[in-house]
Scaffold this active site. Sequence first.
Site, mmCIF file in Angstrom:
data_model
loop_
_atom_site.group_PDB
_atom_site.id
_atom_site.type_symbol
_atom_site.label_atom_id
_atom_site.label_comp_id
_atom_site.label_asym_id
_atom_site.label_seq_id
_atom_site.Cartn_x
_atom_site.Cartn_y
_atom_site.Cartn_z
ATOM 1 N N GLU A 1 85.322 31.118 98.792
ATOM 2 C CA GLU A 1 84.093 31.603 98.157
ATOM 3 C C GLU A 1 83.167 32.239 99.187
ATOM 4 O OE1 GLU A 1 83.507 28.656 94.357
ATOM 5 O OE2 GLU A 1 83.337 27.765 96.360
ATOM 6 N N GLY B 1 85.510 26.366 99.098
ATOM 7 C CA GLY B 1 84.261 26.986 99.517
ATOM 8 C C GLY B 1 84.449 28.020 100.602
ATOM 9 N N GLU C 1 90.339 23.450 94.028
ATOM 10 C CA GLU C 1 89.442 22.420 93.497
ATOM 11 C C GLU C 1 90.058 21.619 92.353
ATOM 12 O OE1 GLU C 1 86.714 25.559 95.304
ATOM 13 O OE2 GLU C 1 88.596 25.520 94.181
ATOM 14 N N ALA D 1 85.059 22.687 100.882
ATOM 15 C CA ALA D 1 83.905 21.801 100.962
ATOM 16 C C ALA D 1 84.293 20.509 101.670
ATOM 17 C CB ALA D 1 83.385 21.491 99.563
#
Length: 256
Positions: free
Chosen positions: A110, A107, A130, A64
């Site tokens: 993911e 992300g 994270e 992210a």
Amino acid sequence: MTEILLSRPEPGIASLCINRPEVRNALNQSVRRQLAEHFSALGQDPDIRCIIVTGGDKVFAAGADLRDIADATAIEMHLRQVQRLWQAIAGCPKPVIAAVNGYAWGGGCELAMHADIIVAGENASFAQPEIKVGIMPGAGGTQRLTRAIGKFQAMKMLLTGLPISGREAFAAGLASEVVEDAKVQERALELARTIAAMPPLAAAQIKEVLLAGQDASLDAALMLERKAFHLLFASQDQKEGMRAFFEKRKPSYTGQ
């Protein structure tokens, strides 16, 4: 600069390439929104039979964009409804291939796990880091990762934030194939070409039943499989496929 590059390299195939090289393809809200829009449109496009998602031959997506969320409040994060953007990818009825070179962190990891097939380069790097910035995965990182590689391997990745290579990801079950870095994009296109030549109704039913059956009892999942199997006998593609088999010729599938 266009943040998502859409191309159609061959008939039946769409390729979505994240294009933010200055931040290693970090995912901000704009990129997520564009990905969702593209997946929604391509999922309904009858001319598209397989979708490749990639970040190019250097980096997939390094997580992210922290500048996008660092000062956000819990309510602001809730109001973003980011899960709806991810759902557009998860709910795409077309087969999706992730072509992963370089970083697939946070992300990015993911996003790769939203695909149906992951082609990883030997030196690709998968991680859910994270925890190192005081948060945890929020787009399926704890759930999809555990389903892919099991509790103990997932816990190690999630609690340490340490990355694994493409080869380690393949050994753990996080990648479908591992190839030389320079061959990732080529191999993803090769697989997409194979899938695009298959009957699209059968491909869609296989994907739908497999994903739905993962969280169902075995009996319920087998029932879904039987129903979909029977349904495909109403398709013209089934008749074409079996006629072509008997006539020893290449079938021509129309998605009807």
